[in-house]
Design an enzyme around this catalytic site. Structure first.
Site, PDB file in Angstrom:
ATOM      1  N   GLN A  36       0.829  -1.199   0.000  1.00 33.19           N
ATOM      2  CA  GLN A  36       0.000   0.000   0.000  1.00 33.19           C
ATOM      3  C   GLN A  36       0.868   1.255   0.000  1.00 33.19           C
ATOM      4  O   GLN A  36       2.042   1.214   0.367  1.00 33.19           O
ATOM      5  CB  GLN A  36      -0.913   0.002   1.233  1.00 33.19           C
ATOM      6  CG  GLN A  36      -0.172  -0.149   2.547  1.00 33.19           C
ATOM      7  CD  GLN A  36      -1.044  -0.714   3.652  1.00 33.19           C
ATOM      8  OE1 GLN A  36      -2.258  -0.556   3.666  1.00 33.19           O
ATOM      9  NE2 GLN A  36      -0.425  -1.375   4.619  1.00 33.19           N
ATOM     10  N   HIS A  67      -9.167   3.223  19.120  1.00 30.92           N
ATOM     11  CA  HIS A  67      -8.395   2.103  19.658  1.00 30.92           C
ATOM     12  C   HIS A  67      -8.922   1.615  21.010  1.00 30.92           C
ATOM     13  O   HIS A  67      -8.820   0.422  21.314  1.00 30.92           O
ATOM     14  CB  HIS A  67      -6.917   2.471  19.716  1.00 30.92           C
ATOM     15  CG  HIS A  67      -6.314   2.594  18.345  1.00 30.92           C
ATOM     16  ND1 HIS A  67      -5.954   3.801  17.798  1.00 30.92           N
ATOM     17  CD2 HIS A  67      -6.080   1.646  17.384  1.00 30.92           C
ATOM     18  CE1 HIS A  67      -5.488   3.601  16.570  1.00 30.92           C
ATOM     19  NE2 HIS A  67      -5.558   2.313  16.297  1.00 30.92           N
ATOM     20  N   GLU A  91      -0.437   0.293  13.497  1.00 28.74           N
ATOM     21  CA  GLU A  91       0.134   1.400  14.268  1.00 28.74           C
ATOM     22  C   GLU A  91       0.585   0.980  15.662  1.00 28.74           C
ATOM     23  O   GLU A  91       1.290   1.718  16.341  1.00 28.74           O
ATOM     24  CB  GLU A  91      -0.872   2.546  14.422  1.00 28.74           C
ATOM     25  CG  GLU A  91      -1.522   3.022  13.147  1.00 28.74           C
ATOM     26  CD  GLU A  91      -2.902   2.424  12.960  1.00 28.74           C
ATOM     27  OE1 GLU A  91      -3.781   3.134  12.442  1.00 28.74           O
ATOM     28  OE2 GLU A  91      -3.103   1.258  13.342  1.00 28.74           O
ATOM     29  N   ASP A 143       0.210 -13.455   6.798  1.00 25.19           N
ATOM     30  CA  ASP A 143      -1.230 -13.379   6.581  1.00 25.19           C
ATOM     31  C   ASP A 143      -1.970 -13.863   7.829  1.00 25.19           C
ATOM     32  O   ASP A 143      -1.774 -15.001   8.267  1.00 25.19           O
ATOM     33  CB  ASP A 143      -1.598 -14.240   5.372  1.00 25.19           C
ATOM     34  CG  ASP A 143      -3.099 -14.268   5.134  1.00 25.19           C
ATOM     35  OD1 ASP A 143      -3.746 -15.242   5.571  1.00 25.19           O
ATOM     36  OD2 ASP A 143      -3.624 -13.318   4.545  1.00 25.19           O
ATOM     37  N   ALA A 144      -2.793 -13.004   8.398  1.00 26.11           N
ATOM     38  CA  ALA A 144      -3.433 -13.314   9.686  1.00 26.11           C
ATOM     39  C   ALA A 144      -4.356 -14.518   9.588  1.00 26.11           C
ATOM     40  O   ALA A 144      -4.373 -15.372  10.484  1.00 26.11           O
ATOM     41  CB  ALA A 144      -4.205 -12.095  10.188  1.00 26.11           C
ATOM     42  N   ASP A 162      -8.378  -6.110  13.910  1.00 30.24           N
ATOM     43  CA  ASP A 162      -8.273  -4.711  13.477  1.00 30.24           C
ATOM     44  C   ASP A 162      -7.712  -4.697  12.058  1.00 30.24           C
ATOM     45  O   ASP A 162      -6.561  -4.343  11.827  1.00 30.24           O
ATOM     46  CB  ASP A 162      -7.368  -3.948  14.446  1.00 30.24           C
ATOM     47  CG  ASP A 162      -7.260  -2.467  14.122  1.00 30.24           C
ATOM     48  OD1 ASP A 162      -7.981  -2.006  13.222  1.00 30.24           O
ATOM     49  OD2 ASP A 162      -6.440  -1.778  14.767  1.00 30.24           O
ATOM     50  N   LEU A 163      -8.550  -5.091  11.106  1.00 32.76           N
ATOM     51  CA  LEU A 163      -8.107  -5.345   9.742  1.00 32.76           C
ATOM     52  C   LEU A 163      -8.766  -4.385   8.753  1.00 32.76           C
ATOM     53  O   LEU A 163      -9.799  -3.787   9.061  1.00 32.76           O
ATOM     54  CB  LEU A 163      -8.430  -6.796   9.374  1.00 32.76           C
ATOM     55  CG  LEU A 163      -7.621  -7.824  10.179  1.00 32.76           C
ATOM     56  CD1 LEU A 163      -8.274  -9.192  10.137  1.00 32.76           C
ATOM     57  CD2 LEU A 163      -6.181  -7.894   9.666  1.00 32.76           C
ATOM     58  N   PRO A 171      -8.196  -8.606  -0.847  1.00 31.53           N
ATOM     59  CA  PRO A 171      -8.119  -9.814  -0.022  1.00 31.53           C
ATOM     60  C   PRO A 171      -8.793  -9.667   1.340  1.00 31.53           C
ATOM     61  O   PRO A 171      -9.163 -10.664   1.960  1.00 31.53           O
ATOM     62  CB  PRO A 171      -6.605 -10.032   0.139  1.00 31.53           C
ATOM     63  CG  PRO A 171      -5.994  -8.679  -0.099  1.00 31.53           C
ATOM     64  CD  PRO A 171      -6.864  -8.014  -1.100  1.00 31.53           C
TER      65      PRO A 171
END
Length: 308
Positions: A36, A67, A91, A143-144, A162-163, A171
């Site tokens: 990105q 958050h 972050e 990849d989670a 948190d995606l 994806p």
């Protein structure tokens, strides 16, 4: 990004009817990772802000609202969260919020974009506040979803998802489906608690959030499912989250018990407080109407496609 007589702006398409422009007072850093583009810049009133693919992700003004909502309801609901997983959360602020709880013995964060995380470690310390260096933290870059498949039975007490939003042809669509939620459930303890960011909670885009609620409710793994939201001025809209719990009912958690847990765990919050707990879970009628009218169960074969 455009330059004109009034300065530099980053333009974000909200809907086909509206584009939001953020004025850039100072560009701190910009570049592209494997996954990105990113900009870190100072925006008047918002302060230091992060944009990914020209969409604002967070600002110093109210990152704590997002958050805390992302982490604190789930962390607080579990009576003794020792083992926590953060999916995404580049972050480091979701990780930071989970680590507030002194019950935590191990916090694993899985974020695919190592370049971005390395960049925010240096340039966004206000977000992670040392969470990456906490001895309880395990930081992984993969990849989670696939990582979770490989860690069935891992017995996580809390999973915080948190995606990125499920944009069309991206994806992330497969991180908002029944199959993904089932993979998460199999990696959780018998009394595990799951929470996710679920996109907009405004009248323009309520379908993603409420479809996530309906999808989690459709599963046998979770006894309690509740949508909730926070007022995130950086996004110019309320932002949705969903909590799913195998055992504990978030709506049965009294303010006095939350206060007691915060005191025992040495947690201090600015937005999600004992007094405000019931408020975040009290959804406006238009979200409930969306649930009845247009929400659907999301699957890998028919995922949600976020379009502007």
């Amino acid at each position: 990004m455009s330059n004109d007589a009034t300065g530099m702006f980053i333009a974000e398409t909200h809907t086909s009817a509206a584009t939001w422009h953020y004025r850039v007072e100072k560009m701190i850093l910009e570049g592209r990772t494997k996954y990105q583009t990113y900009q870190i810049c100072d925006v008047p009133r918002f302060g230091k802000s992060l944009f990914l693919d020209y969409n604002i992700q967070t600002s110093l003004m109210d990152e704590y609202i997002f958050h805390e909502c992302m982490s604190q309801p789930a962390m607080t609901l579990h009576p003794n969260p020792k083992k926590v997983l953060v999916c995404g959360g580049g972050e480091g602020a979701t990780l930071r919020e989970a680590l507030k709880h002194n019950t935590v013995r191990e916090a694993t964060m899985v974020d695919i974009d190592e370049e971005l995380v390395d960049m925010v470690k240096v340039h966004m310390p206000e977000w992670h506040r040392g969470a990456f260096e906490d001895p309880r933290t395990i930081l992984l870059h993969t990849d989670a979803r696939q990582w979770l498949v490989e860690h069935e039975g891992a017995e996580f007490d809390v999973i915080l998802s948190d995606l990125p939003n499920p944009h069309e042809d991206g994806p992330a669509q497969f991180l908002f489906t029944k199959e993904y939620f089932q993979i998460c459930a199999r990696a959780m303890s018998d009394d595990g608690v799951f929470a996710m960011q679920a996109g907009s909670a405004n009248e323009n885009y309520p379908e993603c959030m409420m479809s996530c609620v309906k999808t989690l409710e459709s599963m046998g793994e979770f006894k309690h499912v509740a949508g909730y939201y926070g007022i995130v001025s950086t996004f110019f809209q309320p932002w949705g989250f969903v909590l799913a719990s195998k055992t504990y009912d978030p709506l049965a958690l009294a303010a006095e018990e939350i206060a007691s847990r915060f005191e025992a765990r040495q947690v201090v919050n600015r937005y999600y407080t004992p007094r405000y707990h019931r408020s975040v879970f009290t959804l406006p009628e238009y979200l409930l109407e969306c649930y009845r009218r247009s929400a659907r169960v999301l699957t890998d074969s028919e995922p949600f496609a976020w379009t502007a």
